[in-house]
Write an enzyme that holds these catalytic residues in place. Structure first.
Site, PDB file in Angstrom:
ATOM      1  N   HIS A 108       0.835  -1.199   0.000  1.00 16.08           N
ATOM      2  CA  HIS A 108       0.000   0.000   0.000  1.00 16.08           C
ATOM      3  C   HIS A 108       0.869   1.248   0.000  1.00 16.08           C
ATOM      4  O   HIS A 108       2.073   1.193   0.234  1.00 16.08           O
ATOM      5  CB  HIS A 108      -0.939   0.016   1.211  1.00 16.08           C
ATOM      6  CG  HIS A 108      -0.231   0.233   2.513  1.00 16.08           C
ATOM      7  ND1 HIS A 108       0.238  -0.810   3.264  1.00 16.08           N
ATOM      8  CD2 HIS A 108       0.082   1.366   3.190  1.00 16.08           C
ATOM      9  CE1 HIS A 108       0.819  -0.331   4.353  1.00 16.08           C
ATOM     10  NE2 HIS A 108       0.736   0.991   4.326  1.00 16.08           N
ATOM     11  N   ALA A 109       0.224   2.366  -0.264  1.00 16.14           N
ATOM     12  CA  ALA A 109       0.811   3.696  -0.115  1.00 16.14           C
ATOM     13  C   ALA A 109      -0.156   4.504   0.733  1.00 16.14           C
ATOM     14  O   ALA A 109      -1.333   4.152   0.851  1.00 16.14           O
ATOM     15  CB  ALA A 109       1.001   4.362  -1.470  1.00 16.14           C
TER      16      ALA A 109
END
Length: 137
Positions: A52-53
């Site tokens: 994820h970011a």
């Protein structure tokens, strides 16, 4: 230009005979005000975490025990880091895709610039790439 991930060192005192104390010393070397602290442990070595970011959250990752291999993708460049001791942290700016691999028995400490919000997470890599390469932020 997006911010760049980098390694930072923490103050520590002690000796092999008595042990060590490691400190952010009033957080002078953390590039943000710390809002949340959490840790991850018990991750099997064959498992990759992250994927994820964060839209707004900045982080500093620390391997308290064991080692952690960290792949960071800014959308423009990919970097690999290995955290191997608790006197070192990795600054992860917002809008960086992160993947983590833990050694057996590793514990990761994470200091963040925001409180948890599900809305801050980007979990679709194609969407992340679109945002970072087309300037759709």
């Amino acid at each position: 230009m997006p911010a760049t991930p980098y390694l930072l060192s923490f103050d520590h005192v002690g000796s092999p005979e008595s042990g060590y104390i490691t400190s952010t010393q009033l957080a002078d070397n953390i590039p943000f005000v710390i809002k949340r602290v959490f840790w991850t442990q018990g991750t099997p070595p064959e498992t990759t975490r992250g994927h994820h970011a964060n839209m707004a959250t900045e982080e500093v990752l620390v391997a308290l025990t064991g080692s952690i291999k960290v792949l960071i993708d800014t959308g423009h460049a990919r970097q690999e880091f290995e955290l191997t001791h608790p006197q070192q942290g990795l600054y992860v700016p917002a809008m960086c895709w992160v993947e983590l691999r833990f050694s057996e028995g590793a514990t990761a400490l994470c200091l963040t610039s925001t409180d948890y919000s599900k809305k801050d997470y980007i979990r679709d890599y194609a969407y992340f790439k679109k945002l970072t390469t087309h300037g759709a932020l």
